[in-house]
Write an enzyme that holds these catalytic residues in place. Structure first.
Site, PDB file in Angstrom:
ATOM      1  N   TYR A  56      48.320  40.663  10.879  1.00 56.75           N
ATOM      2  CA  TYR A  56      47.350  40.327   9.830  1.00 56.75           C
ATOM      3  C   TYR A  56      46.916  41.574   9.047  1.00 56.75           C
ATOM      4  O   TYR A  56      46.576  41.458   7.864  1.00 56.75           O
ATOM      5  CB  TYR A  56      46.170  39.531  10.412  1.00 56.75           C
ATOM      6  CG  TYR A  56      46.603  38.122  10.750  1.00 56.75           C
ATOM      7  CD1 TYR A  56      46.817  37.184   9.741  1.00 56.75           C
ATOM      8  CD2 TYR A  56      46.880  37.754  12.062  1.00 56.75           C
ATOM      9  CE1 TYR A  56      47.272  35.908  10.041  1.00 56.75           C
ATOM     10  CE2 TYR A  56      47.327  36.470  12.370  1.00 56.75           C
ATOM     11  CZ  TYR A  56      47.530  35.560  11.352  1.00 56.75           C
ATOM     12  OH  TYR A  56      47.996  34.294  11.637  1.00 56.75           O
ATOM     13  N   ARG A  59      49.510  41.727   6.412  1.00 58.14           N
ATOM     14  CA  ARG A  59      49.276  40.675   5.399  1.00 58.14           C
ATOM     15  C   ARG A  59      48.146  41.084   4.457  1.00 58.14           C
ATOM     16  O   ARG A  59      48.202  40.911   3.260  1.00 58.14           O
ATOM     17  CB  ARG A  59      48.874  39.339   6.053  1.00 58.14           C
ATOM     18  CG  ARG A  59      49.755  38.785   7.136  1.00 58.14           C
ATOM     19  CD  ARG A  59      50.870  37.939   6.562  1.00 58.14           C
ATOM     20  NE  ARG A  59      51.921  38.743   5.966  1.00 58.14           N
ATOM     21  CZ  ARG A  59      52.791  39.498   6.655  1.00 58.14           C
ATOM     22  NH1 ARG A  59      52.765  39.557   7.959  1.00 58.14           N
ATOM     23  NH2 ARG A  59      53.711  40.203   6.031  1.00 58.14           N
ATOM     24  N   VAL A  91      45.821  31.637   2.737  1.00 63.61           N
ATOM     25  CA  VAL A  91      44.745  32.455   3.294  1.00 63.61           C
ATOM     26  C   VAL A  91      44.430  33.632   2.366  1.00 63.61           C
ATOM     27  O   VAL A  91      43.546  34.428   2.651  1.00 63.61           O
ATOM     28  CB  VAL A  91      45.083  32.926   4.728  1.00 63.61           C
ATOM     29  CG1 VAL A  91      45.188  31.727   5.661  1.00 63.61           C
ATOM     30  CG2 VAL A  91      46.371  33.745   4.773  1.00 63.61           C
ATOM     31  N   ASP A  92      45.169  33.725   1.244  1.00 69.68           N
ATOM     32  CA  ASP A  92      44.868  34.787   0.278  1.00 69.68           C
ATOM     33  C   ASP A  92      43.669  34.375  -0.577  1.00 69.68           C
ATOM     34  O   ASP A  92      43.198  33.241  -0.505  1.00 69.68           O
ATOM     35  CB  ASP A  92      46.117  35.112  -0.575  1.00 69.68           C
ATOM     36  CG  ASP A  92      46.550  33.954  -1.476  1.00 69.68           C
ATOM     37  OD1 ASP A  92      45.701  33.414  -2.217  1.00 69.68           O
ATOM     38  OD2 ASP A  92      47.744  33.589  -1.451  1.00 69.68           O
ATOM     39  N   HIS A 107      43.032  26.693   5.919  1.00 78.02           N
ATOM     40  CA  HIS A 107      43.675  27.471   6.985  1.00 78.02           C
ATOM     41  C   HIS A 107      43.032  28.848   7.178  1.00 78.02           C
ATOM     42  O   HIS A 107      43.651  29.736   7.753  1.00 78.02           O
ATOM     43  CB  HIS A 107      45.184  27.625   6.707  1.00 78.02           C
ATOM     44  CG  HIS A 107      45.939  26.345   6.917  1.00 78.02           C
ATOM     45  ND1 HIS A 107      47.225  26.137   6.468  1.00 78.02           N
ATOM     46  CD2 HIS A 107      45.569  25.193   7.537  1.00 78.02           C
ATOM     47  CE1 HIS A 107      47.616  24.912   6.801  1.00 78.02           C
ATOM     48  NE2 HIS A 107      46.637  24.315   7.448  1.00 78.02           N
ATOM     49  N   SER A 177      55.604  22.981   1.332  1.00 79.16           N
ATOM     50  CA  SER A 177      56.699  22.164   1.873  1.00 79.16           C
ATOM     51  C   SER A 177      56.155  20.883   2.509  1.00 79.16           C
ATOM     52  O   SER A 177      56.928  20.021   2.908  1.00 79.16           O
ATOM     53  CB  SER A 177      57.486  22.980   2.909  1.00 79.16           C
ATOM     54  OG  SER A 177      56.616  23.364   3.962  1.00 79.16           O
TER      55      SER A 177
HETATM   56  P1  OAD Z   1      56.080  26.841   3.079  1.00 78.77           P
HETATM   57  O1  OAD Z   1      56.695  28.186   3.185  1.00 78.77           O
HETATM   58  O2  OAD Z   1      56.340  25.859   4.158  1.00 78.77           O
HETATM   59  O3  OAD Z   1      56.514  26.158   1.711  1.00 78.77           O
HETATM   60  C1  OAD Z   1      56.477  26.871   0.495  1.00 78.77           C
HETATM   61  C2  OAD Z   1      56.860  25.956  -0.644  1.00 78.77           C
HETATM   62  O4  OAD Z   1      56.737  26.720  -1.839  1.00 78.77           O
HETATM   63  C3  OAD Z   1      58.301  25.424  -0.594  1.00 78.77           C
HETATM   64  O5  OAD Z   1      58.301  24.027  -0.852  1.00 78.77           O
HETATM   65  C4  OAD Z   1      59.011  26.201  -1.717  1.00 78.77           C
HETATM   66  O6  OAD Z   1      60.034  25.455  -2.357  1.00 78.77           O
HETATM   67  C5  OAD Z   1      57.852  26.428  -2.666  1.00 78.77           C
HETATM   68  N1  OAD Z   1      58.022  27.565  -3.600  1.00 78.77           N
HETATM   69  C6  OAD Z   1      58.763  28.692  -3.454  1.00 78.77           C
HETATM   70  N2  OAD Z   1      58.637  29.473  -4.544  1.00 78.77           N
HETATM   71  C7  OAD Z   1      57.793  28.843  -5.403  1.00 78.77           C
HETATM   72  C8  OAD Z   1      57.248  29.141  -6.690  1.00 78.77           C
HETATM   73  N3  OAD Z   1      57.554  30.267  -7.339  1.00 78.77           N
HETATM   74  N4  OAD Z   1      56.408  28.250  -7.258  1.00 78.77           N
HETATM   75  C9  OAD Z   1      56.079  27.083  -6.613  1.00 78.77           C
HETATM   76  N5  OAD Z   1      56.560  26.757  -5.406  1.00 78.77           N
HETATM   77  C10 OAD Z   1      57.398  27.615  -4.798  1.00 78.77           C
HETATM   78  O7  OAD Z   1      54.503  27.084   2.875  1.00 78.77           O
HETATM   79  P2  OAD Z   1      53.277  26.065   3.071  1.00 78.77           P
HETATM   80  O8  OAD Z   1      53.679  24.670   2.789  1.00 78.77           O
HETATM   81  O9  OAD Z   1      52.130  26.641   2.318  1.00 78.77           O
HETATM   82  O10 OAD Z   1      49.720  28.056   8.004  1.00 78.77           O
HETATM   83  O11 OAD Z   1      53.001  26.235   4.605  1.00 78.77           O
HETATM   84  C11 OAD Z   1      51.924  25.564   5.196  1.00 78.77           C
HETATM   85  C12 OAD Z   1      51.325  26.377   6.307  1.00 78.77           C
HETATM   86  O12 OAD Z   1      52.336  26.785   7.223  1.00 78.77           O
HETATM   87  C13 OAD Z   1      50.695  27.670   5.863  1.00 78.77           C
HETATM   88  O13 OAD Z   1      49.368  27.515   5.399  1.00 78.77           O
HETATM   89  C14 OAD Z   1      50.731  28.510   7.103  1.00 78.77           C
HETATM   90  C15 OAD Z   1      52.128  28.173   7.574  1.00 78.77           C
HETATM   91  O14 OAD Z   1      52.404  28.318   8.901  1.00 78.77           O
HETATM   92  C16 OAD Z   1      49.086  28.919   8.810  1.00 78.77           C
HETATM   93  O15 OAD Z   1      49.361  30.097   8.878  1.00 78.77           O
HETATM   94  C17 OAD Z   1      48.007  28.291   9.619  1.00 78.77           C
END
Ligand code: OAD
Length: 233
Positions: A56, A59, A91-92, A107, A177
């Protein structure tokens, strides 16, 4: 003045990708470089808190160097026409630094630390001193931990997020995602008549609902979404 529509925005790591912050599950994403079990669970904190702090600290240092992108700023602009509520898995603090007024972090937040004592008091991180170690304690003498919701922990803001989702007139999902629950389950609180828009360069599986997919990155996608809203309003 007519009541402004409530635009609820659910954001994920893709929102901040164009600010240089790696996503989690894309190729080269954070979970390819670190095992979730080693850095983002209560068990990791129990067995190797130093590694957790290092993860962290890294990060936080990266976040301090980063800046909000055009997508973040476009969400701020939408506040002129909509009652915008952002629910973020990120978390940013880039939504806040861009100027968004209503941001709910489900989160946790990188720029906050929390006492591991019974008070669970939360402290703001000084950006001049973003690194923590086990010797850093709260005034009551308990070690400080990152104010992050780790895998396997409760999501304390979930009820608030669900209440916001239930009042949406429009839902916009950006850069997630939708694989992590309960965050992805927020969709179930959105009324069935509410239009759902998704900005993401990749396919995202969203069950049971029609979604207008703007298959672009956050900045370009927000331009298109803004144009669509202007022609509809
Ligand atoms: P993911 O890494 O699972 O998904 C990221 C998404 O962003 C994907 O669908 C990509 O296609 C999309 N993406 C990539 N580049 C992009 C761009 N320039 N513009 C728009 N979209 C883009 O991340 P999260 O869904 O946020 O939790 O993950 C959910 C949680 O899992 C996070 O909050 C974190 C992680 O483990 C904790 O740490 C508790």
């Amino acid at each position: 003045m007519a009541l402004r529509k409530k635009l609820v925005v659910l954001t994920g790591a893709g929102m901040s990708a164009e600010s240089g912050i790696a996503t989690f599950r894309d190729s080269g994403g954070l979970w390819e470089q670190h095992r979730v079990e080693d850095v983002a669970t209560p068990e990791a904190w129990m067995t190797n808190p130093t590694l957790v702090h290092q993860f962290y600290n890294q990060r936080r240092k990266q976040l301090i160097e980063a800046k909000p992108n055009m997508g973040h700023y476009a969400l701020v602009e939408l506040e002129q026409d909509f009652d915008v509520h952002i629910i973020t898995q990120n978390v940013d603090d880039l939504h806040e630094r861009a100027g968004s007024l209503k941001v709910l972090h489900i989160h946790g937040e990188l720029m906050k630390m929390r006492s591991t004592g019974p008070s669970e008091e939360v402290f703001k991180v000084n950006p001049e001193k973003p690194e923590y170690c086990l010797e850093d304690k709260c005034p009551e003498g308990y070690p400080l931990r990152p104010h992050i919701v780790w895998f396997g922990e409760m999501v304390p803001e979930y009820e608030n997020a669900a209440a916001i989702a239930a009042k949406a007139d429009i839902l916009l999902i950006i850069g997630t995602s939708m694989q992590v629950y309960p965050a992805a389950g927020l969709l179930h609180y959105v009324k069935p008549t509410v239009p759902i828009y998704l900005i993401d360069p990749q396919d995202v599986s969203i069950a049971f609902r029609d979604v207008h997919h703007i298959k672009k990155g956050a900045s370009e996608g927000m331009k298109e979404f803004g144009r669509m809203m202007r022609t509809k309003n």
